[in-house]
Design an enzyme around this catalytic site. Structure first.
Site, PDB file in Angstrom:
ATOM      1  N   SER A 194       4.665   2.409   7.661  1.00 25.91           N
ATOM      2  CA  SER A 194       4.441   1.197   6.973  1.00 25.91           C
ATOM      3  C   SER A 194       5.754   0.978   6.205  1.00 25.91           C
ATOM      4  O   SER A 194       6.278   1.544   5.460  1.00 25.91           O
ATOM      5  CB  SER A 194       3.198   1.686   5.866  1.00 25.91           C
ATOM      6  OG  SER A 194       2.124   1.873   6.942  1.00 25.91           O
ATOM      7  N   ASP A 232       0.173  -7.626   1.396  1.00 25.81           N
ATOM      8  CA  ASP A 232       0.414  -6.332   1.444  1.00 25.81           C
ATOM      9  C   ASP A 232       2.177  -5.995   1.547  1.00 25.81           C
ATOM     10  O   ASP A 232       2.364  -5.349   2.421  1.00 25.81           O
ATOM     11  CB  ASP A 232      -0.169  -5.645   2.734  1.00 25.81           C
ATOM     12  CG  ASP A 232      -0.215  -4.051   2.609  1.00 25.81           C
ATOM     13  OD1 ASP A 232      -0.007  -3.473   1.297  1.00 25.81           O
ATOM     14  OD2 ASP A 232      -0.236  -3.161   3.539  1.00 25.81           O
ATOM     15  N   HIS A 243       0.894  -1.225   0.078  1.00 24.35           N
ATOM     16  CA  HIS A 243       0.054  -0.047  -0.063  1.00 24.35           C
ATOM     17  C   HIS A 243       0.901   1.295  -0.008  1.00 24.35           C
ATOM     18  O   HIS A 243       0.415   2.372  -0.420  1.00 24.35           O
ATOM     19  CB  HIS A 243      -1.043  -0.036   1.192  1.00 24.35           C
ATOM     20  CG  HIS A 243      -0.429   0.291   2.523  1.00 24.35           C
ATOM     21  ND1 HIS A 243      -0.096  -0.613   3.503  1.00 24.35           N
ATOM     22  CD2 HIS A 243       0.098   1.336   2.979  1.00 24.35           C
ATOM     23  CE1 HIS A 243       0.298  -0.117   4.478  1.00 24.35           C
ATOM     24  NE2 HIS A 243       0.531   1.056   4.334  1.00 24.35           N
TER      25      HIS A 243
END
Length: 371
Positions: free
Chosen positions: A207, A134, A104
């Site tokens: 992230s 992901d 993402h």
């Protein structure tokens, strides 16, 4: 279980205190400020900041001409697209320039800029991605790179110390510490991954960062935090990371195994509806035609009691156990059917393209979710 989650990865480090983990036990005994400082000094050069730019359609420019008079201008003259900037983290896993991050973080990006802790900046190119877990691999053309190693079958324990290094809110090379709060967490954003939960302070921008134990080895990649909460973060465990990285490096995509059943929790109410008592397990609601499960003889209404000898009581247990195998592997299912137990051997096939596309389609986020 929190259902409202938003992406934000953290680097966490976990310490194994098992009797067979002498090096980790020694690290635990020596744990203190110097331990984290030494770890951060060695690991930080391999952690990167990832800046992205995405071209987005300008919704105002798409307004029907009928409504222009209400705005007092011709909105069609507005720019058709605008640039949206994003920031995330990642880490080098190979000196050739391979960087691991979250999917993402790079999804839909027209440009990717990877910046090292020493200030050097490089253009990045996605060479493999896996929306299902992901994770994504980014290639940069650089030399003299520091590398983080993935841990070998770590024995992660609840309460172990972890260290996070990443770029929360764009603040690169930020180091935080905490503990592993829980293991095998199922969260709404991904039903294929059994997450590590941690209380190490993390924020949007973390992230894609690595999860490190006190020996400086990667035990996971953090992907999400619970909205409106403090100290609740989730990391992809290294077992999943290793499988996905291997597939991406070899094929550029992940070929996942397929069982071909729709399953549900066997609640007392469901058991009563079946008009029979049954073993604890997971109910098979449907079997796809031509699937490995159908070929092996699994029927609608069967109760899966165990997978490869390990008892299952929730649908996620079956999902994760199948996901840990490769296409072509054989798994043993013990099922209960009309009071009788039967062992079936299933040869896993690759997930059909249509099923894969449906599984990877992102769910509509709740109002206060952020990805």
């Amino acid at each position: 279980m929190p259902k409202r989650l938003f992406a934000a990865t953290v680097l966490l480090a976990t310490l194994s205190l098992g009797a067979n983990a002498a090096p980790a036990a020694r690290a635990a005994a020596a744990f203190g400020p110097d331990t984290i400082a030494d770890l951060a000094e060695k690991a930080a050069p391999a952690v990167v900041n990832i800046d992205t730019v995405r071209r987005q359609k300008n919704p105002m420019a798409q307004v029907d001409p009928f409504f222009h008079r209400f705005f007092g201008t011709d909105l069609s003259r507005l720019p058709q697209y605008f640039e949206q900037k994003g920031v995330g983290s990642g880490f080098v896993i190979d000196a050739s320039g391979l960087v691991l991050t979250n999917h993402h973080v790079t999804q839909g990006a027209s440009t990717i800029k990877v910046t090292l802790s020493d200030g050097r900046s490089f253009d990045g190119k996605v060479i493999g991605k896996d929306p299902g877990s992901d994770l994504a691999l980014v290639k940069i053309e650089a030399k003299g790179l520091s590398v983080l190693k993935l841990a070998d079958a770590p024995r992660v324990r609840v309460g172990e110390w972890v260290v996070a290094i990443g770029s929360p809110l764009g603040l690169s090379t930020t180091v935080t510490a905490g503990i592993v709060s829980a293991l095998n967490r199922d969260v709404a954003i991904n039903d294929r991954v059994s997450f590590i939960q941690t209380d190490a302070p993390i924020n949007p921008g973390n992230s894609g960062g690595p999860l490190l134990n006190l020996e400086g080895r990667v035990i996971g990649v953090n992907t999400a935090i619970a909205a409106k909460a403090q100290g609740i973060g989730f990391a992809i465990p290294v077992e999943t990371v290793k499988f996905v990285v291997s597939e991406l490096r070899e094929k550029g995509k992940v070929e996942r195994p397929w069982l071909g059943v729709a399953i549900a929790e066997l609640t007392p109410e469901r058991a009563a509806q079946l008009f029979r008592k049954t073993d604890p397990g997971v109910l098979v609601r449907d079997v796809a035609e031509g699937s490995p499960a159908a070929t092996a003889g699994i029927l609608e209404g069967d109760v899966i009691v165990s997978v490869d000898g390990k008892p299952v009581s929730e649908p996620s247990h079956v999902t994760h156990m199948v996901a840990n195998h490769r296409v072509g592997d054989k798994i043993k299912l013990l099922v209960s059917r009309e009071g009788q137990r039967k062992e079936l051997v299933v040869t896993l096939k690759a997930v059909p393209a249509k099923v894969q596309e449906a599984a990877e389609k992102p769910a509509d986020p709740e109002p206060d979710e952020e990805r």
